[in-house]
Design a protein around this motif. Structure first.
Motif, PDB file in Angstrom:
ATOM      1  N   LEU A  83       0.805  -1.385  -0.043  1.00 58.32           N
ATOM      2  CA  LEU A  83       0.064   0.044  -0.036  1.00 58.32           C
ATOM      3  C   LEU A  83       0.919   1.197  -0.056  1.00 58.32           C
ATOM      4  CD1 LEU A  83      -2.930  -0.961   2.546  1.00 58.32           C
ATOM      5  CD2 LEU A  83      -2.928  -1.186   0.189  1.00 58.32           C
ATOM      6  N   ARG A  84       2.201   1.068   0.268  1.00 56.11           N
ATOM      7  CA  ARG A  84       3.054   2.124   0.255  1.00 56.11           C
ATOM      8  C   ARG A  84       3.212   2.806  -0.995  1.00 56.11           C
ATOM      9  NH1 ARG A  84       8.246   0.157   3.057  1.00 56.11           N
ATOM     10  NH2 ARG A  84       7.579  -1.906   2.192  1.00 56.11           N
ATOM     11  N   GLY A  85       2.820   2.122  -2.155  1.00 57.77           N
ATOM     12  CA  GLY A  85       2.676   2.533  -3.602  1.00 57.77           C
ATOM     13  C   GLY A  85       1.650   3.252  -4.101  1.00 57.77           C
ATOM     14  N   LEU A  86       0.623   3.178  -3.056  1.00 59.88           N
ATOM     15  CA  LEU A  86      -0.709   3.858  -3.825  1.00 59.88           C
ATOM     16  C   LEU A  86      -0.582   5.172  -3.806  1.00 59.88           C
ATOM     17  CD1 LEU A  86      -3.257   1.791  -1.521  1.00 59.88           C
ATOM     18  CD2 LEU A  86      -2.719   1.678  -3.961  1.00 59.88           C
ATOM     19  N   LYS A  87      -1.125   5.816  -4.915  1.00 59.03           N
ATOM     20  CA  LYS A  87      -1.135   7.311  -4.998  1.00 59.03           C
ATOM     21  C   LYS A  87      -2.369   7.720  -4.323  1.00 59.03           C
ATOM     22  CE  LYS A  87       1.336   6.696  -9.679  1.00 59.03           C
ATOM     23  NZ  LYS A  87       1.129   6.814 -11.138  1.00 59.03           N
ATOM     24  N   LYS A  88      -2.213   9.248  -4.014  1.00 55.93           N
ATOM     25  CA  LYS A  88      -3.356  10.033  -3.351  1.00 55.93           C
ATOM     26  C   LYS A  88      -4.453  10.119  -4.279  1.00 55.93           C
ATOM     27  CE  LYS A  88      -0.434  12.790  -0.256  1.00 55.93           C
ATOM     28  NZ  LYS A  88      -0.087  14.051   0.047  1.00 55.93           N
ATOM     29  N   LYS A  89      -4.312  10.173  -5.552  1.00 60.25           N
ATOM     30  CA  LYS A  89      -5.184  10.348  -6.531  1.00 60.25           C
ATOM     31  C   LYS A  89      -6.408   9.066  -6.497  1.00 60.25           C
ATOM     32  CE  LYS A  89      -6.644  11.502 -11.213  1.00 60.25           C
ATOM     33  NZ  LYS A  89      -6.050  12.073 -12.425  1.00 60.25           N
ATOM     34  N   ASP A  90      -5.484   7.971  -6.538  1.00 64.68           N
ATOM     35  CA  ASP A  90      -5.955   6.506  -6.716  1.00 64.68           C
ATOM     36  C   ASP A  90      -7.137   6.418  -5.329  1.00 64.68           C
ATOM     37  OD1 ASP A  90      -4.982   6.129  -9.006  1.00 64.68           O
ATOM     38  OD2 ASP A  90      -3.024   5.024  -8.176  1.00 64.68           O
ATOM     39  N   LEU A  91      -6.640   6.945  -4.120  1.00 53.98           N
ATOM     40  CA  LEU A  91      -7.334   6.712  -2.868  1.00 53.98           C
ATOM     41  C   LEU A  91      -8.393   7.738  -2.968  1.00 53.98           C
ATOM     42  CD1 LEU A  91      -4.381   6.228  -0.403  1.00 53.98           C
ATOM     43  CD2 LEU A  91      -6.062   4.439  -1.371  1.00 53.98           C
ATOM     44  N   CYS A  92      -8.620   8.557  -4.085  1.00 54.10           N
ATOM     45  CA  CYS A  92      -9.966   9.493  -4.084  1.00 54.10           C
ATOM     46  C   CYS A  92      -9.909  10.472  -3.082  1.00 54.10           C
ATOM     47  CB  CYS A  92     -11.479   8.729  -3.871  1.00 54.10           C
ATOM     48  SG  CYS A  92     -11.744   7.523  -4.966  1.00 54.10           S
ATOM     49  N   LEU A  93      -8.282  10.794  -2.689  1.00 53.53           N
ATOM     50  CA  LEU A  93      -8.283  12.249  -2.137  1.00 53.53           C
ATOM     51  C   LEU A  93      -8.427  13.394  -2.974  1.00 53.53           C
ATOM     52  CD1 LEU A  93      -5.438  11.204   0.077  1.00 53.53           C
ATOM     53  CD2 LEU A  93      -7.626  11.277   0.619  1.00 53.53           C
ATOM     54  N   PRO A  94      -8.853  14.650  -2.431  1.00 49.00           N
ATOM     55  CA  PRO A  94      -9.044  15.683  -3.598  1.00 49.00           C
ATOM     56  C   PRO A  94      -7.872  16.278  -3.997  1.00 49.00           C
ATOM     57  CG  PRO A  94      -9.578  16.430  -1.280  1.00 49.00           C
ATOM     58  CD  PRO A  94      -9.304  15.036  -1.068  1.00 49.00           C
ATOM     59  N   HIS A  95      -8.070  17.010  -4.986  1.00 47.45           N
ATOM     60  CA  HIS A  95      -7.129  17.987  -5.580  1.00 47.45           C
ATOM     61  C   HIS A  95      -6.899  19.221  -4.718  1.00 47.45           C
ATOM     62  CE1 HIS A  95      -5.277  21.214  -7.965  1.00 47.45           C
ATOM     63  NE2 HIS A  95      -4.516  20.160  -8.583  1.00 47.45           N
ATOM     64  N   VAL A  96      -5.821  19.729  -4.525  1.00 41.47           N
ATOM     65  CA  VAL A  96      -5.719  20.886  -3.667  1.00 41.47           C
ATOM     66  C   VAL A  96      -6.610  21.884  -3.770  1.00 41.47           C
ATOM     67  CG1 VAL A  96      -3.692  22.019  -4.921  1.00 41.47           C
ATOM     68  CG2 VAL A  96      -3.767  22.249  -2.460  1.00 41.47           C
ATOM     69  N   SER A  97      -7.038  22.275  -4.823  1.00 41.37           N
ATOM     70  CA  SER A  97      -7.998  23.187  -5.115  1.00 41.37           C
ATOM     71  C   SER A  97      -9.270  22.964  -4.730  1.00 41.37           C
ATOM     72  CB  SER A  97      -8.155  23.442  -6.704  1.00 41.37           C
ATOM     73  OG  SER A  97      -8.430  22.359  -7.472  1.00 41.37           O
ATOM     74  N   GLU A  98      -9.625  21.718  -4.351  1.00 42.81           N
ATOM     75  CA  GLU A  98     -11.024  21.166  -3.758  1.00 42.81           C
ATOM     76  C   GLU A  98     -10.778  20.937  -2.315  1.00 42.81           C
ATOM     77  OE1 GLU A  98     -12.318  18.086  -6.296  1.00 42.81           O
ATOM     78  OE2 GLU A  98     -12.172  19.390  -8.204  1.00 42.81           O
ATOM     79  N   ALA A  99      -9.513  20.699  -1.785  1.00 46.77           N
ATOM     80  CA  ALA A  99      -9.515  20.395  -0.482  1.00 46.77           C
ATOM     81  C   ALA A  99      -9.901  21.331   0.763  1.00 46.77           C
ATOM     82  CB  ALA A  99      -8.098  19.717  -0.126  1.00 46.77           C
ATOM     83  N   THR A 100     -10.079  20.766   1.732  1.00 45.79           N
ATOM     84  CA  THR A 100     -10.417  22.004   3.012  1.00 45.79           C
ATOM     85  C   THR A 100      -9.315  22.226   3.737  1.00 45.79           C
ATOM     86  OG1 THR A 100     -10.618  20.092   4.620  1.00 45.79           O
ATOM     87  CG2 THR A 100     -12.504  20.531   3.190  1.00 45.79           C
ATOM     88  N   GLU A 101      -9.377  23.034   4.590  1.00 46.24           N
ATOM     89  CA  GLU A 101      -7.858  23.472   5.183  1.00 46.24           C
ATOM     90  C   GLU A 101      -7.351  22.447   6.108  1.00 46.24           C
ATOM     91  OE1 GLU A 101      -6.583  26.408   4.820  1.00 46.24           O
ATOM     92  OE2 GLU A 101      -7.849  26.915   3.292  1.00 46.24           O
ATOM     93  N   ASP A 102      -8.327  21.614   6.866  1.00 47.91           N
ATOM     94  CA  ASP A 102      -7.811  20.574   7.514  1.00 47.91           C
ATOM     95  C   ASP A 102      -7.000  19.417   6.424  1.00 47.91           C
ATOM     96  OD1 ASP A 102      -8.772  21.207   9.919  1.00 47.91           O
ATOM     97  OD2 ASP A 102     -10.424  20.379   9.876  1.00 47.91           O
ATOM     98  N   GLN A 103      -7.885  19.246   5.617  1.00 49.79           N
ATOM     99  CA  GLN A 103      -7.223  18.459   4.407  1.00 49.79           C
ATOM    100  C   GLN A 103      -5.666  18.867   3.946  1.00 49.79           C
ATOM    101  OE1 GLN A 103     -10.469  18.052   1.721  1.00 49.79           O
ATOM    102  NE2 GLN A 103     -10.538  15.729   2.272  1.00 49.79           N
ATOM    103  N   LYS A 104      -5.576  19.943   3.957  1.00 50.96           N
ATOM    104  CA  LYS A 104      -4.328  20.727   3.162  1.00 50.96           C
ATOM    105  C   LYS A 104      -3.243  20.477   4.476  1.00 50.96           C
ATOM    106  CE  LYS A 104      -6.683  24.383   0.054  1.00 50.96           C
ATOM    107  NZ  LYS A 104      -6.582  25.604   0.161  1.00 50.96           N
TER     108      LYS A 104
END
Length: 432
Positions: A83-104
């Motif tokens: 799982l260390r090779g998983l990408k953030k995008k593949d885990l459905c994490l948001p793009h920085v432009s759509e992220a909340t302050e906590d996510q950033k």
């Protein structure tokens, strides 16, 4: 050409609460490991620590069917180092432009599509609830994390189950012990007051054998003896004495035996760690309960149950100029200590005794020459002015002093003559 892919499982039943015979059975939780075939050595490691609970598919190994020994909590640990090779995008994490302050702030978003989750470093994800269900995914193959996860789940199971303590809890009952030198007298500061031999016999009942000389011996542990409240112990004569019906009674003091005052204070013989001499050791009858109900790894639980003997260094006593140092020692021994206590503490104390008095123990002398808030400012200044090597000589003289020496104690101590000049190693009657 086609590597075999498989998963391996292991069932554990770690102990949460030990058995209390006649009160409650032992309690265990269940933990199931699932690992890739390449990590089977991780299972071998945890199995060597926590054991193997057998085939989880068999009824005899089903924790739910063994409700008497089950805590009602279940854990699952999954090793998934890939799982260390998983990408953030593949885990459905948001793009920085759509992220909340906590996510950033926590890095739970991405700017580049090839950003790895947790920067590709090992991590773990855990689910736990109040029912005691625990599921952990470890994105690593490190042995230590497998062990620590089981210990973490044991801790949660203990907290949920109750009547149990987490792994790092514990401690010791510590009993104060004193080096008494060659004599013991039942001082109030050590044994308290209002403790009588008859009262002790009444409490002990038929667990002791009462001897006509006026002392008793434990029936189960024949090396434990209970003596009257006026007991005195003298190492030089190797005897304990007391008065019964107006006559002095005597009992030989032997190594390996313990002699109890009615208060519970006990006396024993102990051989010096660095010489052939013996000394009397006094141990308080009431201990101090040192307990840590909860702490963390490295919190110091083990330290409160360790012996201090390894920190004690034994060796010869060295002095500087023999004549000058012995003159200082003589002044200390003959000093008047009758006004060493502050007025508010003085009424609570026994009358002052000379340092070499047989009515003062070695431990009492150590305390007398150690700064204390109960002492006057003048006495504390007097104590602080004593060089450390002089204090050691005073303690040595007190330790070996015999009443028949009287005021001629100096004649028993000397140093060798080395190359025509006095040496520096103190000797007692010509021996180290």
């Amino acid at each position: 050409k086609s590597p075999i892919e498989s998963m391996v499982s292991l069932m554990l039943r770690p102990l949460v609460c030990p058995e209390v015979p006649g009160v409650s059975p032992e309690k265990r939780l269940e933990v199931r490991f699932f690992v890739p075939g390449g990590c089977v050595s991780n299972l071998d490691f945890v199995e060597s620590i926590f054991g193997n609970a057998g085939d989880p598919g068999l009824p005899e190994n089903d924790a739910e069917l063994d409700c008497q020994h089950w805590t009602g909590t279940s854990g699952c640990v999954i090793l998934a180092p890939h799982l260390r090779g998983l990408k953030k995008k593949d885990l459905c994490l948001p793009h920085v432009s759509e992220a909340t302050e906590d996510q950033k702030a926590t890095g739970m978003c991405w700017e580049s599509e090839d950003e790895l989750y947790n920067h590709g470093s090992p991590f773990k994800i855990t689910l736990r609830d109040k029912r005691g269900i625990m599921v952990t995914i470890l994105a690593d193959n490190y042995f230590g994390y497998c062990k620590k996860e089981v210990k973490t789940q044991i801790g949660l199971a203990a907290n949920i189950f109750g009547l149990a303590e987490e792994e790092h809890a514990g401690g010791a009952v510590a009993f104060k012990s004193y080096s008494l030198g060659t004599n013991f007298y039942p001082e109030e500061g050590h044994v308290g007051k209002n403790h009588s031999y008859l009262e002790a016999l009444k409490l002990l009942g038929d667990t002791v054998t009462v001897h006509p000389e006026g002392y008793a011996t434990d029936k189960k542990f024949r090396n434990i003896h209970i003596l009257p409240e006026d007991m005195e112990v003298d190492l030089n004569s190797q005897s304990a004495t007391w008065i019964k019906d107006g006559e002095k009674q005597r009992l030989r003091v032997l190594p390996g035996h313990e002699y109890l005052h009615p208060s519970g204070y006990k006396i024993r013989l102990e051989k010096h760690a660095a010489s052939t001499a013996y000394k009397l050791i006094g141990t308080a009858g009431e201990g101090t309960y040192c307990h840590k109900p909860a702490t963390v790894s490295g919190g110091g639980k083990s330290e409160i149950s360790k012996s201090l003997n390894d920190a004690v260094i034994y060796g010869a006593i060295f002095i500087g100029d023999y004549e000058k140092d012995m003159a200082i020692v003589k002044d200390i021994l003959e000093h008047d200590y009758s006004n060493c206590f502050e007025p508010q503490y003085a009424p609570q104390r026994s009358p002052s005794r000379k340092i070499l008095s047989m009515e003062r123990s070695l431990g009492s002398v150590v305390k007398l020459l150690t700064p204390n808030k109960e002492y006057t400012k003048e006495h504390c200044e007097f104590i602080c002015g004593i060089p450390s090597h002089i204090r050691s000589v005073v303690f040595a003289i007190k330790r070996f002093y015999k009443p028949e020496w009287g005021d001629e104690w100096e004649s028993h101590f000397s140093v060798d003559i080395v190359n025509g000049a006095p040496g520096h190693e103190l000797k007692l009657d010509g021996r180290k």
